[in-house]
Design an enzyme around this catalytic site. Sequence first.
Site, PDB file in Angstrom:
ATOM      1  N   THR A 118       0.826  -1.205   0.000  1.00 15.40           N
ATOM      2  CA  THR A 118       0.000   0.000   0.000  1.00 15.40           C
ATOM      3  C   THR A 118       0.863   1.259   0.000  1.00 15.40           C
ATOM      4  OG1 THR A 118      -1.461   1.305   1.420  1.00 15.40           O
ATOM      5  CG2 THR A 118      -0.082  -0.284   2.525  1.00 15.40           C
ATOM      6  N   TYR A 142      -1.921  -0.118  10.382  1.00 21.02           N
ATOM      7  CA  TYR A 142      -2.159  -0.762   9.086  1.00 21.02           C
ATOM      8  C   TYR A 142      -0.903  -0.655   8.207  1.00 21.02           C
ATOM      9  CZ  TYR A 142      -3.781  -1.276   4.290  1.00 21.02           C
ATOM     10  OH  TYR A 142      -3.898  -1.651   2.974  1.00 21.02           O
TER      11      TYR A 142
END
Length: 330
Positions: A118, A142
């Site tokens: 990501t 995350y």
Amino acid sequence: MPDAILVTGGAGYIGSHACKALAGAGYLPVAYDNLSRGHRELVRWGPLEEGDLADGRRLAEVLRAHRPAAVLHFAAFIAVGESVREPLLYYRNNVGGALSLLRAMEETGVGTIVFSSTAAVYGDPERVPLTEEDPRRPVNPYGRGKRLIEELLEDQAAARGLRYASLRYFNAAGADPDGETGERHDPETHLIPLVLRAAQRRGAPLTLFGDDYDTPDGTCIRDYIHVSDLAQAHVLAVRSLLAGRPSGAFNLGSGEGYSVREVIEACRRVTGEAIPVTVGPRREGDPPRLVADPSRARQQLGWRPALSDLDTIVRTAWTWCKREAGDARS
Ligand code: UDP
């Protein structure tokens, strides 16, 4: 017999699009999913093997049964805000899941993986567009978990010759142009589906998270990339690794940034509906700008996004959104 590819999270948003792209490229996608956040109906291009990533025995059994040439690893929790509230859940599921998968791959002799990373690994960057060499300084659990998994892959490559591609997604959006799969998150937190629901008067008006950023219109700038273009990049990454080309990280973005207000305007244009918007405070951890420099994926993988102009993204998302709402209007 086509080569099998194991797709963890194959019943999810990006995973299901990847299964379709793999099937189109002549592979057999085998979805491995515990259906905790995935959807059985979205597994349409190959078998579904139900199972949990934490269950190493089940994973090894499935790997032995299908003998995949490679693994695409999508299965993970994706909500940044939830990761801030529930860090143990995120480290256990995302990092623990990857660890379990890598162990099962080693045990069964599967040596190639494409990993869903990501842009959140970059944190709050000093400049854009971002290249893969920019520092990884994630600002939430995350993103820190994803960085840790990238590092795990690098270590395992050095120690055991694992071949890997860490694909750093910018803002995945849109839906399959044929309408066969799309985004179905619960709760939905992403901008475009929320704007489209606001256009349908489903749910609340959109809350715009801050219009006082140091950007031209005061709202955050993101790089939106069509999910089918992302899916295609996975096929190219698998081919590249299986052909013996080098492992590494790749930014997957369009290279174009759009502000939240520009996205809302595109949704208004495409839907023909007024979008009710209220301006709220900034969302914690949102960097003002995230834009990819995707030239490495272009040069090394031959990746050419074809559907990632904003109007195509919104149009395909709108078709899916109307179908999901059971709305017969076109
Ligand atoms: N955003 C917003 N309202 C929402 C959801 C998102 O203003 O209800 C903004 C968010 O602050 C960010 C952009 O839209 O600037 C994209 O957010 P999203 O959650 O879709 O993806 P992210 O960039 O967090 O991965």
